[in-house]
Design a protein around this motif. Sequence first.
Motif, PDB file in Angstrom:
ATOM      1  N   GLY A 236       0.810  -1.212   0.000  1.00 23.30           N
ATOM      2  CA  GLY A 236       0.000   0.000   0.000  1.00 23.30           C
ATOM      3  C   GLY A 236       0.844   1.262   0.000  1.00 23.30           C
ATOM      4  N   LEU A 237       1.910   1.273   0.809  1.00 24.69           N
ATOM      5  CA  LEU A 237       2.792   2.446   0.846  1.00 24.69           C
ATOM      6  C   LEU A 237       3.485   2.676  -0.493  1.00 24.69           C
ATOM      7  N   ILE A 238       3.944   1.607  -1.120  1.00 25.95           N
ATOM      8  CA  ILE A 238       4.605   1.741  -2.422  1.00 25.95           C
ATOM      9  C   ILE A 238       3.625   2.286  -3.459  1.00 25.95           C
ATOM     10  N   CYS A 239       2.411   1.745  -3.469  1.00 29.19           N
ATOM     11  CA  CYS A 239       1.400   2.224  -4.417  1.00 29.19           C
ATOM     12  C   CYS A 239       1.058   3.694  -4.164  1.00 29.19           C
ATOM     13  N   ILE A 240       0.962   4.076  -2.890  1.00 28.71           N
ATOM     14  CA  ILE A 240       0.668   5.476  -2.552  1.00 28.71           C
ATOM     15  C   ILE A 240       1.774   6.398  -3.074  1.00 28.71           C
ATOM     16  N   SER A 241       3.033   5.995  -2.882  1.00 31.27           N
ATOM     17  CA  SER A 241       4.145   6.827  -3.337  1.00 31.27           C
ATOM     18  C   SER A 241       4.123   6.992  -4.851  1.00 31.27           C
ATOM     19  N   VAL A 242       3.807   5.906  -5.580  1.00 28.71           N
ATOM     20  CA  VAL A 242       3.740   5.976  -7.039  1.00 28.71           C
ATOM     21  C   VAL A 242       2.580   6.864  -7.488  1.00 28.71           C
ATOM     22  N   LEU A 243       1.416   6.702  -6.868  1.00 29.10           N
ATOM     23  CA  LEU A 243       0.243   7.492  -7.234  1.00 29.10           C
ATOM     24  C   LEU A 243       0.471   8.983  -6.950  1.00 29.10           C
ATOM     25  N   LEU A 244       1.099   9.295  -5.821  1.00 28.93           N
ATOM     26  CA  LEU A 244       1.366  10.685  -5.477  1.00 28.93           C
ATOM     27  C   LEU A 244       2.289  11.345  -6.497  1.00 28.93           C
ATOM     28  N   GLN A 245       3.365  10.623  -6.879  1.00 26.70           N
ATOM     29  CA  GLN A 245       4.305  11.197  -7.838  1.00 26.70           C
ATOM     30  C   GLN A 245       3.681  11.290  -9.225  1.00 26.70           C
ATOM     31  N   THR A 246       2.869  10.295  -9.605  1.00 24.13           N
ATOM     32  CA  THR A 246       2.188  10.347 -10.895  1.00 24.13           C
ATOM     33  C   THR A 246       1.244  11.544 -10.951  1.00 24.13           C
ATOM     34  N   ARG A 247       0.490  11.756  -9.878  1.00 21.36           N
ATOM     35  CA  ARG A 247      -0.414  12.908  -9.795  1.00 21.36           C
ATOM     36  C   ARG A 247       0.371  14.210  -9.889  1.00 21.36           C
ATOM     37  N   GLU A 248       1.491  14.288  -9.193  1.00 21.84           N
ATOM     38  CA  GLU A 248       2.318  15.493  -9.213  1.00 21.84           C
ATOM     39  C   GLU A 248       2.849  15.753 -10.617  1.00 21.84           C
TER      40      GLU A 248
END
Length: 290
Positions: free
Chosen positions: A271-283
């Motif tokens: 979950g943490l890895i997916c969150i980090s990827v989603l946050l950077q993709t959104r950014e």
Amino acid sequence: MREAFIKLHISILLAGFTGLFGKLISLNEGLLVWYRMMFAALLLFIILAVSKKLVAISWQEQLKITGTGFLLGLHWVFFYGSIKITNVSVGVVCFSLVGFFTALLEPLIIKRRFRMKELLFSLITVAGIILIFQFDMRYRTGIIIGIISSALAALFTITNKKVGARHPSRMMLLYEMAGGFIGLSILLPFYLYFFPVSTILPDRTDFLYLLLLALVCTIGLYLLQIQVLKMISAFTVNLSYNLEPVYSIILAMLFFGEAKELNTAFYLGLGLICISVLLQTREALISKVK
């Protein structure tokens, strides 16, 4: 932009299989990478020659590209070395530190300011990695080699983005594979002196695996990655590749019975890895719109 992200995640899925080949192929890591780059260079040259897509590149640029390819070859040697000393899970989990090293090294190499968001996203990923794989000191050598591998991977991606902006992706890959093969050919006699083997020739099974590794997980994967790097930052690409260990660990459990149960820690780390990827993709998407 959407097409670039689709290509990025297809390449990540292909990358998830590379660790498995490290276990399947019986050759040591030096020979494995040497054959992989030789086969990839030969196959790609034939494909481009038949399709008449070979493009001339100046000697100065050839040297830059082949040097980048040698850096990639070194990364692979350490990556497969980590897997062979320990297991697939250890090797690919250490690879997830690429985003962290990119956040530290990219500002120094391309001369820009450090971005706190990149460091924060990387730390979220590191926390996820720790949860997925609770480091065992029995694997300390493999972990150290894996960390070196991730640092080399970050350097490769950053330099590849700088050099690759001016050339077709197919020619970039051809010269990188050739450069890695030539560089490793120079080092291989010394490597085999310190790490001797009974034979340097692959058997039939290894030969088949090497061909698949070269054609699908090298030519196919890196053509996609080089194209993606022309539209997405090196940091975003490397951070997104933190999903690769998740795929590889699941595949290793299925194919090799690496008995790591999917417990609460695994899902929290995932979950943490997916969150980090989603946050950077959104950014990245927001920055592109602006």
